[in-house]
Design a protein around this motif. Structure first.
Motif, PDB file in Angstrom:
ATOM      1  N   VAL A 300       0.836  -1.195   0.000  1.00  0.00           N
ATOM      2  CA  VAL A 300       0.000   0.000   0.000  1.00  0.00           C
ATOM      3  C   VAL A 300       0.875   1.252   0.000  1.00  0.00           C
ATOM      4  O   VAL A 300       0.628   2.205  -0.746  1.00  0.00           O
ATOM      5  CB  VAL A 300      -0.953  -0.007   1.221  1.00  0.00           C
ATOM      6  CG1 VAL A 300      -1.665   1.323   1.350  1.00  0.00           C
ATOM      7  CG2 VAL A 300      -1.954  -1.141   1.084  1.00  0.00           C
ATOM      8  N   LEU A 304       0.928   4.078  -2.853  1.00  0.00           N
ATOM      9  CA  LEU A 304       0.534   5.457  -2.541  1.00  0.00           C
ATOM     10  C   LEU A 304       1.581   6.445  -3.031  1.00  0.00           C
ATOM     11  O   LEU A 304       1.253   7.474  -3.614  1.00  0.00           O
ATOM     12  CB  LEU A 304       0.361   5.624  -1.028  1.00  0.00           C
ATOM     13  CG  LEU A 304      -0.994   5.217  -0.457  1.00  0.00           C
ATOM     14  CD1 LEU A 304      -1.002   5.428   1.052  1.00  0.00           C
ATOM     15  CD2 LEU A 304      -2.110   6.016  -1.103  1.00  0.00           C
ATOM     16  N   TYR A 305       2.857   6.120  -2.785  1.00  0.00           N
ATOM     17  CA  TYR A 305       3.900   7.091  -3.098  1.00  0.00           C
ATOM     18  C   TYR A 305       4.487   6.918  -4.480  1.00  0.00           C
ATOM     19  O   TYR A 305       5.091   7.830  -5.031  1.00  0.00           O
ATOM     20  CB  TYR A 305       4.986   7.041  -2.018  1.00  0.00           C
ATOM     21  CG  TYR A 305       4.456   7.538  -0.707  1.00  0.00           C
ATOM     22  CD1 TYR A 305       4.194   8.905  -0.526  1.00  0.00           C
ATOM     23  CD2 TYR A 305       4.126   6.659   0.318  1.00  0.00           C
ATOM     24  CE1 TYR A 305       3.647   9.367   0.653  1.00  0.00           C
ATOM     25  CE2 TYR A 305       3.583   7.117   1.509  1.00  0.00           C
ATOM     26  CZ  TYR A 305       3.347   8.472   1.673  1.00  0.00           C
ATOM     27  OH  TYR A 305       2.798   8.935   2.829  1.00  0.00           O
ATOM     28  N   PRO A 307       2.887   4.974  -7.594  1.00  0.00           N
ATOM     29  CA  PRO A 307       1.867   4.064  -8.132  1.00  0.00           C
ATOM     30  C   PRO A 307       2.401   3.179  -9.244  1.00  0.00           C
ATOM     31  O   PRO A 307       1.895   2.087  -9.470  1.00  0.00           O
ATOM     32  CB  PRO A 307       0.808   5.007  -8.697  1.00  0.00           C
ATOM     33  CG  PRO A 307       1.090   6.337  -8.138  1.00  0.00           C
ATOM     34  CD  PRO A 307       2.515   6.383  -7.721  1.00  0.00           C
TER      35      PRO A 307
END
Ligand SMILES: Nc1ncnc2c1ncn2[C@@H]1O[C@H](COP(=O)(O)OP(=O)(O)O)[C@@H](O)[C@H]1O
Ligand SMILES: [Mg+2]
Lengths: 318, 255
Positions: A300, A304-305, A307
């Protein structure tokens, strides 16, 4: 894929040759630098998972087919080598290739339904195949020795080189990895690689480009599975055992996460995914009940940082 | 000599008859236009021709060969390329890679070549890139070769889709509403580009809603209404046809 036509210095052949040369030397000398057996063992697992993920990346990252059955093909390779050596007295030399071919043939079989079923149903089929493989390996005691697995696979030797130490296995892994990288690179930089990408991007448009999408999906799936068989062969001799629990659905999920974390559809991405996830699993081994949880958190965080994955191109970032 | 003959093509979707007994011919070197109100079956016609569907009845004869119902990839190999009404470039790869995929059926590299004769494969790839670049230059897209297709402006994506279709040197190019979403300047450029393709020996079959555009490129027009061929003639004949004007009244009204 690389940016064809970009004139950056990083792409100049001279720079590339020097970079590859240095990388090659570092790889060759690594067991001289890292003498701690424990660390070298971790590196060997990284190599193993990188081979697995490079195969899965062909299927998932390039062609866009989601397969939860990769561990089963890994297992097919592992059992092939274990049985050939233990039961039929084969020497190790032909085993990686034969294991790969067994996985490839089963890959063709499982790939056949891609002609008829949509992607999400195919995904369910791969889960079923993975479970069936594991159950058969557990139940067919006469052939696979059941849940105990096949143990005591002897030390392999290739043309007089007997592979005993972590360093020996490192070099064996490196040979298999180099083979994997080179063959996949050849495939990807041909019309086959582009056809896989076209199928991922838009299957209907791909067919109108003259691509026989049914055949190409079977080809990419089977070839991706070949490398899982290769890795399985390595696991069998490295671990000296293979058991059904080596090839659970959880392993397939881990490989998928490695590919996603590394960056789908980029040639070197599985290396990054392999390194990060193997280190993470190893580091958190003491709290192994939470292993999947931690792996999930890492995934995750990466998504998030970044993609597109650690090494991925910006292709998947909208 | 006719390049394509469609004989009494019918297509049913369940109970809906989307195409009914459509017969037409396309001659070598022509630019043929197809017009008709929305839902009249124009897209369905080229979907049948390009092998995405098989017609329920009728035949397509292309270069004296019956190609009815062959799979799409085979039909492309025989020299019919197309674009889509709702733009379908491959978004996440570069412009050049898009074009190279269009060349797929003209590259004869086998798996054996890939692994065992990689020098030959490399040479073939090099030639393919050269060929792709000539097409990009023709469309003045060569500066964008390294850009991801999805990052091109919309009008250029439309142009890219056409380039991807023509790089395989098709005999027949099918365009489905190529100027949807284009501004008037882009439309004029596109009209010029299509005429340029004609001089290169490509026969063009173009569906278009925009009358000014279709009148400026097509030499012959076919009008479709409710799945049937309604009228056929030169642009001027069609423009002055009272019946055609009537079916367009509620729809475009600006013939
Ligand atoms: N795949 C499909 N399934 C069912 N009906 C369809 C399908 N494709 C087209 N149709 C119907 O066929 C008719 C013709 O559609 P289409 O060929 O897209 O028209 P046009 O391109 O002239 O606007 C429409 O009534 C449409 O609803
Ligand atoms: Mg339409």
């Amino acid at each position: 894929m690389e940016n064809i036509g970009s004139n950056s210095i990083l792409n100049s052949p001279k720079y590339k040759a020097v970079a590859y040369g240095m990388l090659f030397i570092v790889c060759l000398l690594l067991p001289k630098i890292i003498t701690n057996m424990y660390y070298l063992g971790i590196i060997n697992y990284i190599i193993l998972y990188t081979i697995l993920c490079m195969g899965l990346n062909l299927i998932l990252g390039y062609a866009g087919l989601l397969s939860f059955g990769h561990a089963a093909f890994y297992g097919l390779g592992g059992y092939t080598t274990a049985i050939l050596i233990k039961r039929y007295g084969f020497s190790f030399l032909p085993c990686p290739l034969l294991s790969g071919v067994v996985a490839l043939l089963f890959g063709i079989l499982l790939g056949l339904p891609t002609r008829k079923v949509r992607g999400d149903y195919f995904c369910l089929l791969t889960i079923a195949f993975g479970e069936i493989f594991r159950l058969v390996a557990q139940a067919w005691i006469g052939f696979t020795n059941g849940a105990m697995g096949i143990v005591g696979i002897p030390i392999p030797s290739i043309l007089g080189w007997s592979i005993r130490t972590e360093a020996d296995f490192y070099y064996l892994g490196l040979i298999l990895l180099a083979f994997t990288y080179i063959t996949i690179s050849l495939l990807i930089h041909s019309r086959f690689g582009r056809a896989f990408i076209a199928i991922r991007e838009d299957e209907l448009a791909a067919s109108v480009m003259g691509i026989n999408t049914a055949i190409y999906k079977i080809i990419v799936f089977a070839i991706g599975c070949f490398y899982a068989g290769l890795a399985g062969s390595y696991l069998a001799v490295y671990q000296t055992t293979v058991t059904p629990s080596n090839f659970r659905l959880e392993e397939s999920c881990l490989m998928i996460i490695m590919v996603i974390v590394g960056g789908m559809g980029s040639l070197l991405a599985p290396v990054a995914g392999g390194i990060v996830m193997t280190l993470a699993t190893e580091y958190f081994r003491s709290i192994s009940e939470y292993r999947m949880l931690i792996i999930g958190v890492i995934m995750v965080a990466v998504l998030l940082y970044r993609p597109q994955g650690i090494f991925g191109t910006s292709a998947f970032k909208d | 000599m006719s390049l394509l003959t469609a004989k009494t093509i019918q297509k049913k979707f369940g109970g809906v008859i989307a195409l009914n007994d459509v017969s037409l011919t396309v001659d070598k070197g022509e630019i043929v236009g197809m017009i008709g109100p929305n839902g009249s079956g124009k897209t369905t016609f080229i979907n049948n021709l390009s092998g995405l569907y098989a017609p329920t009845k009728g035949q397509f004869i292309f270069n004296d060969e019956d190609i009815t119902g062959l799979p799409a990839h085979v039909i492309t190999g025989k020299g019919i390329s197309r674009t889509f009404q709702n733009l379908r470039v491959f978004p996440n790869i570069t412009v050049l890679e898009n074009i190279l995929i269009g060349l797929h059926c003209r590259i004869d590299t086998s798996l054996w070549d890939v692994y065992a004769r990689f020098l030959k494969t490399r040479r073939v790839e090099h030639q393919a890139k050269k060929k792709a670049m000539t097409v990009l230059e023709l469309a003045e897209l060569s500066d964008s070769q390294g850009i991801l297709a999805k990052n091109l402006p919309y009008g250029k994506q439309r142009l890219l889709e056409i380039c991807r279709a023509i790089v395989s040197d098709p005999y027949l190019l099918l365009l489905d509403e190529p100027c949807a979403g284009m501004n008037p300047v882009e439309m004029d450029d596109l009209a010029d580009f299509i005429k340029l393709l004609q001089t290169k020996g490509i026969t063009v079959f173009v569906i278009e809603h925009n009358m000014r555009f279709i009148m400026s490129v097509a030499q012959r027009l076919i009008v479709l209404a409710n799945g049937s061929k309604f009228q056929e003639g030169t642009p001027t004949q069609i423009q002055n046809d009272k019946d055609v004007q009537a079916i367009y009244l509620g729809d475009e009204g600006d013939l």
